[in-house]
Design an enzyme around this catalytic site. Structure first.
Site, PDB file in Angstrom:
ATOM      1  N   TYR A 161      -5.242  -0.587   9.918  1.00 25.05           N
ATOM      2  CA  TYR A 161      -4.965   0.045   8.617  1.00 25.05           C
ATOM      3  C   TYR A 161      -4.437   1.467   8.810  1.00 25.05           C
ATOM      4  O   TYR A 161      -3.500   1.884   8.144  1.00 25.05           O
ATOM      5  CB  TYR A 161      -6.242   0.075   7.765  1.00 25.05           C
ATOM      6  CG  TYR A 161      -5.984   0.499   6.346  1.00 25.05           C
ATOM      7  CD1 TYR A 161      -5.751  -0.449   5.348  1.00 25.05           C
ATOM      8  CD2 TYR A 161      -5.945   1.849   5.987  1.00 25.05           C
ATOM      9  CE1 TYR A 161      -5.479  -0.068   4.044  1.00 25.05           C
ATOM     10  CE2 TYR A 161      -5.670   2.235   4.691  1.00 25.05           C
ATOM     11  CZ  TYR A 161      -5.446   1.283   3.726  1.00 25.05           C
ATOM     12  OH  TYR A 161      -5.179   1.662   2.431  1.00 25.05           O
ATOM     13  N   PHE A 174      23.012   5.217  -6.610  1.00 24.86           N
ATOM     14  CA  PHE A 174      22.897   3.762  -6.790  1.00 24.86           C
ATOM     15  C   PHE A 174      21.866   3.513  -7.889  1.00 24.86           C
ATOM     16  O   PHE A 174      21.125   4.415  -8.266  1.00 24.86           O
ATOM     17  CB  PHE A 174      22.547   3.050  -5.477  1.00 24.86           C
ATOM     18  CG  PHE A 174      22.843   1.570  -5.585  1.00 24.86           C
ATOM     19  CD1 PHE A 174      24.139   1.136  -5.835  1.00 24.86           C
ATOM     20  CD2 PHE A 174      21.844   0.625  -5.498  1.00 24.86           C
ATOM     21  CE1 PHE A 174      24.419  -0.211  -5.989  1.00 24.86           C
ATOM     22  CE2 PHE A 174      22.118  -0.726  -5.647  1.00 24.86           C
ATOM     23  CZ  PHE A 174      23.404  -1.146  -5.884  1.00 24.86           C
ATOM     24  N   ASP A 175      21.828   2.301  -8.431  1.00 23.72           N
ATOM     25  CA  ASP A 175      21.100   2.122  -9.694  1.00 23.72           C
ATOM     26  C   ASP A 175      19.600   2.374  -9.601  1.00 23.72           C
ATOM     27  O   ASP A 175      19.005   2.931 -10.510  1.00 23.72           O
ATOM     28  CB  ASP A 175      21.385   0.754 -10.324  1.00 23.72           C
ATOM     29  CG  ASP A 175      20.866  -0.391  -9.496  1.00 23.72           C
ATOM     30  OD1 ASP A 175      20.610  -0.200  -8.290  1.00 23.72           O
ATOM     31  OD2 ASP A 175      20.708  -1.497 -10.039  1.00 23.72           O
ATOM     32  N   ASP A 222      20.700   9.607   1.082  1.00 22.68           N
ATOM     33  CA  ASP A 222      20.331   8.228   0.795  1.00 22.68           C
ATOM     34  C   ASP A 222      21.046   7.399   1.859  1.00 22.68           C
ATOM     35  O   ASP A 222      22.215   7.068   1.729  1.00 22.68           O
ATOM     36  CB  ASP A 222      20.773   7.858  -0.624  1.00 22.68           C
ATOM     37  CG  ASP A 222      20.522   6.390  -0.944  1.00 22.68           C
ATOM     38  OD1 ASP A 222      20.178   5.630  -0.017  1.00 22.68           O
ATOM     39  OD2 ASP A 222      20.677   5.994  -2.112  1.00 22.68           O
ATOM     40  N   ALA A 224      20.878   4.335   3.333  1.00 26.34           N
ATOM     41  CA  ALA A 224      20.749   2.879   3.487  1.00 26.34           C
ATOM     42  C   ALA A 224      21.769   2.333   4.494  1.00 26.34           C
ATOM     43  O   ALA A 224      21.467   1.451   5.285  1.00 26.34           O
ATOM     44  CB  ALA A 224      20.928   2.192   2.129  1.00 26.34           C
ATOM     45  N   LYS A 273      19.028  -2.555   4.957  1.00 26.56           N
ATOM     46  CA  LYS A 273      20.464  -2.580   5.281  1.00 26.56           C
ATOM     47  C   LYS A 273      20.612  -2.220   6.760  1.00 26.56           C
ATOM     48  O   LYS A 273      20.483  -3.085   7.613  1.00 26.56           O
ATOM     49  CB  LYS A 273      21.227  -1.601   4.375  1.00 26.56           C
ATOM     50  CG  LYS A 273      21.376  -2.074   2.930  1.00 26.56           C
ATOM     51  CD  LYS A 273      20.202  -1.773   2.087  1.00 26.56           C
ATOM     52  CE  LYS A 273      20.460  -1.976   0.612  1.00 26.56           C
ATOM     53  NZ  LYS A 273      19.209  -1.852  -0.167  1.00 26.56           N
ATOM     54  N   HIS A 329      20.622  -5.731 -15.408  1.00 21.50           N
ATOM     55  CA  HIS A 329      21.405  -6.797 -14.769  1.00 21.50           C
ATOM     56  C   HIS A 329      20.519  -7.838 -14.090  1.00 21.50           C
ATOM     57  O   HIS A 329      20.945  -8.965 -13.880  1.00 21.50           O
ATOM     58  CB  HIS A 329      22.380  -6.198 -13.748  1.00 21.50           C
ATOM     59  CG  HIS A 329      21.711  -5.366 -12.713  1.00 21.50           C
ATOM     60  ND1 HIS A 329      21.062  -4.185 -13.009  1.00 21.50           N
ATOM     61  CD2 HIS A 329      21.539  -5.553 -11.380  1.00 21.50           C
ATOM     62  CE1 HIS A 329      20.545  -3.672 -11.917  1.00 21.50           C
ATOM     63  NE2 HIS A 329      20.821  -4.489 -10.912  1.00 21.50           N
TER      64      HIS A 329
HETATM   65  C1  P61 Z   1      22.216  -3.575  -2.852  1.00 22.78           C
HETATM   66  F1  P61 Z   1      21.491  -5.483  -7.542  1.00 22.78           F
HETATM   67  N1  P61 Z   1      20.826  -1.689  -2.626  1.00 22.78           N
HETATM   68  O1  P61 Z   1      23.204  -2.809  -2.672  1.00 22.78           O
HETATM   69  P1  P61 Z   1      15.886  -1.114  -2.002  1.00 22.78           P
HETATM   70  N2  P61 Z   1      20.124   3.190  -2.120  1.00 22.78           N
HETATM   71  C2  P61 Z   1      21.214   2.449  -1.922  1.00 22.78           C
HETATM   72  C3  P61 Z   1      21.134   1.081  -2.077  1.00 22.78           C
HETATM   73  O2  P61 Z   1      22.222   0.354  -1.885  1.00 22.78           O
HETATM   74  C4  P61 Z   1      19.893   0.474  -2.441  1.00 22.78           C
HETATM   75  C5  P61 Z   1      18.776   1.321  -2.619  1.00 22.78           C
HETATM   76  C6  P61 Z   1      18.911   2.667  -2.456  1.00 22.78           C
HETATM   77  C7  P61 Z   1      20.904  -2.991  -2.880  1.00 22.78           C
HETATM   78  C8  P61 Z   1      19.757  -3.840  -3.335  1.00 22.78           C
HETATM   79  C9  P61 Z   1      19.840  -3.868  -4.808  1.00 22.78           C
HETATM   80  O3  P61 Z   1      20.278  -3.559  -8.875  1.00 22.78           O
HETATM   81  C10 P61 Z   1      20.136  -3.662  -7.535  1.00 22.78           C
HETATM   82  O4  P61 Z   1      15.431  -1.343  -0.624  1.00 22.78           O
HETATM   83  C11 P61 Z   1      22.478   3.101  -1.543  1.00 22.78           C
HETATM   84  O5  P61 Z   1      16.656  -2.250  -2.583  1.00 22.78           O
HETATM   85  O6  P61 Z   1      14.776  -0.679  -2.893  1.00 22.78           O
HETATM   86  C12 P61 Z   1      19.772  -0.902  -2.624  1.00 22.78           C
HETATM   87  O7  P61 Z   1      16.894   0.118  -1.873  1.00 22.78           O
HETATM   88  C13 P61 Z   1      17.434   0.774  -2.965  1.00 22.78           C
HETATM   89  C14 P61 Z   1      20.620  -4.760  -5.484  1.00 22.78           C
HETATM   90  C15 P61 Z   1      19.221  -2.885  -5.493  1.00 22.78           C
HETATM   91  C16 P61 Z   1      20.768  -4.660  -6.854  1.00 22.78           C
HETATM   92  C17 P61 Z   1      19.350  -2.789  -6.865  1.00 22.78           C
HETATM   93  O8  P61 Z   1      22.348  -4.797  -2.953  1.00 22.78           O
END
Ligand code: P61
Length: 461
Positions: A73, A126-127, A217, A219, A260, A452
């Protein structure tokens, strides 16, 4: 041999069968899913290009590392292995694992907000980042360079900040009201487009000048580093490690979805250069939100897989093939006249559906309509990156209009072959040939946050 596109630097050791259901079945499944690609079952999808997030294949080294995961843990050996890799890549002093990218956002973003009405500025949030900024009571402002809006013209770093707008925004709102500058590398929403080292450096210089924290950020930081190597003068002889390190040297904090460029199915990271106070605040916050600071929501074995994956993602032959796969699909589509964001970026080909289907208004979501057609055509799943994803303005409640209506064909890492990509290209080209007949979508149910994912639609008559 013609080496126009790099040969995969791996061979296949384990396979997962995929199967294409009939057109009639696809019609039924899509209607059952409320015309939302996220609501499809993966068994009804033939080739899944919804996301590159957590969908890649791990190497045998990663699987082997999972067997030595330490599930303690507190103070797990796996944590210390991960911490040492992250420190060696970033040079940062403090490392905390989290369950995925949005876990990092949830813990760190509120720490920067000192009073109501503050803003974050990014090349493009990003969203989930935008959602966490807004949930924490701040506002997200994007200052992407204008070159990214012109999908047809080559520009090597379409992910860049517009530095003039960045500084102008800081001056307009007052630097004390800027909670942070978020550098999204690569810039996902405009096409997985890279940010140049010059732009990263200048952005961080502006951040320093106004005493604003610079947050990466990251990723897809490894893909971004590779683009710097092949496209930016002065970097061709540097290793990917050196390039990544330079990038981290300029900034203060790293938030990372490791699903990623960590080459794992689940995981995320917070790394802080030297702000001990910020680290302590995050450490306190992470416990109720994600887990004890040495596991942050991950199993020990996940941390070990990530420690290995982070290193593999920086290997140059891996990155060369990775970027070439995307370029390969992009080239096929461009040859057939399909409008795409050009040049292709790091993780996906982005089809310009605003150009492809000008008959569909933005609030009937052209790219989501094309995604549905592509699924019907070949069982290929893709994702809208446009006005549907942008959501509504929290103040006015109106639909936000995205600058671009993009369909993202996202390529999971080390997963599909060039033949799969040929099939995707052929399917999309068929859809393109009947583009004038494609109709938009309207909501039959609209969910309030990150709409979405769970909204439902009916096609326009
Ligand atoms: C993606 F439809 N991306 O591109 P988490 N920062 C950035 C990202 O691209 C990102 C995150 C933070 C996704 C997954 C995804 O509405 C959506 O590990 C540059 O997914 O929490 C994630 O990282 C967040 C797809 C996220 C979506 C949100 O496909």
């Amino acid at each position: 041999m013609n080496k126009k596109y790099a040969v995969p630097p791996f061979k296949i050791k384990m396979v997962e069968p995929i199967h294409q259901i009939s057109r009639k079945e696809r019609e039924q499944r899509l209607s059952d899913a409320g015309y939302n690609q996220f609501a499809l079952r993966s068994e009804d999808v033939f080739i899944d290009l919804l996301t590159d997030s957590g969908t890649g294949a791990m190497s045998h080294f990663q699987w082997a590392a999972m067997m030595i995961g330490d599930e303690a843990y507190a103070g797990s050996r796996s944590f210390f292995r991960l911490e040492s890799v992250v420190k060696s890549i970033t040079g940062y002093n403090y490392v905390m694992p989290v369950h995925q990218g949005r876990g990092a956002e949830k813990v760190v973003i509120p720490q920067f907000i000192k009073r109501p009405g503050m803003i974050f500025i990014s090349n493009m949030h990003f969203d989930t980042t935008r959602a966490h900024v807004e949930l924490a009571g701040a506002k997200a402002v994007d200052v992407a360079c204008k070159e990214c809006l012109d999908t047809t013209t080559y520009y090597p770093f379409k992910g860049n900040f517009d530095l003039e707008r960045l500084e102008h925004t800081i001056k307009t709102v007052g630097s004390e009201n800027v909670a942070g500058i978020i550098l999204t590398v690569t810039n996902n929403a405009v096409g997985g487009q890279p940010v140049s080292m010059d732009n990263i450096r200048r952005t961080c210089e502006i951040a320093k000048k106004y005493h604003i924290p610079a947050i990466i950020d990251g990723a897809r930081y490894a893909e971004n580093s590779y683009f710097i190597k092949i496209r930016e003068e002065g970097y061709e002889k540097k290793t990917i490690h050196e390039i990544a390190r330079e990038m981290f040297d300029y900034a203060d904090v790293l938030l990372m979805s490791s699903k990623k460029d960590g080459l794992v199915n689940i995981g995320g990271l917070i790394a802080i250069k030297n702000d001990t106070d910020l680290f302590r605040k995050c450490q306190t916050y992470i416990v109720p939100m994600e887990g004890f600071p040495t596991y942050g929501g991950l199993a020990g074995r996940d941390m070990d897989a990530l420690a290995v994956g982070l290193e593999e993602a920086l290997e140059e032959d891996y990155l060369e093939h990775r970027i070439d796969e995307v370029r390969y699909l992009g080239d096929k589509l461009r040859e057939a006249g399909v409008p795409i964001q050009y040049p292709t970026g790091g993780h996906a080909v982005f089809v310009d559906c605003g150009k492809m289907c000008p008959q569909i208004p933005f609030d009937q979501f052209p790219a989501a309509a094309v995604a549905n057609e592509l699924y019907l055509e070949g069982g290929v799943r893709s994702v809208e990156i446009g006005s549907l994803l942008m959501g509504r303005d929290p103040e006015t409640g109106l639909n936000r209009q995205s600058d671009m209506e993009l369909l993202r064909l996202t390529i999971p890492r080390r997963t599909y072959t060039f033949q799969h990509l040929d099939f995707v290209a052929e399917s999309l080209i068929h859809v393109y040939l009947r583009r004038n007949q494609i109709k938009g979508l309207k909501f039959s149910y609209e969910s309030p946050v990150l709409r979405h994912f769970t909204s439902r639609f009916t096609p326009m008559p």
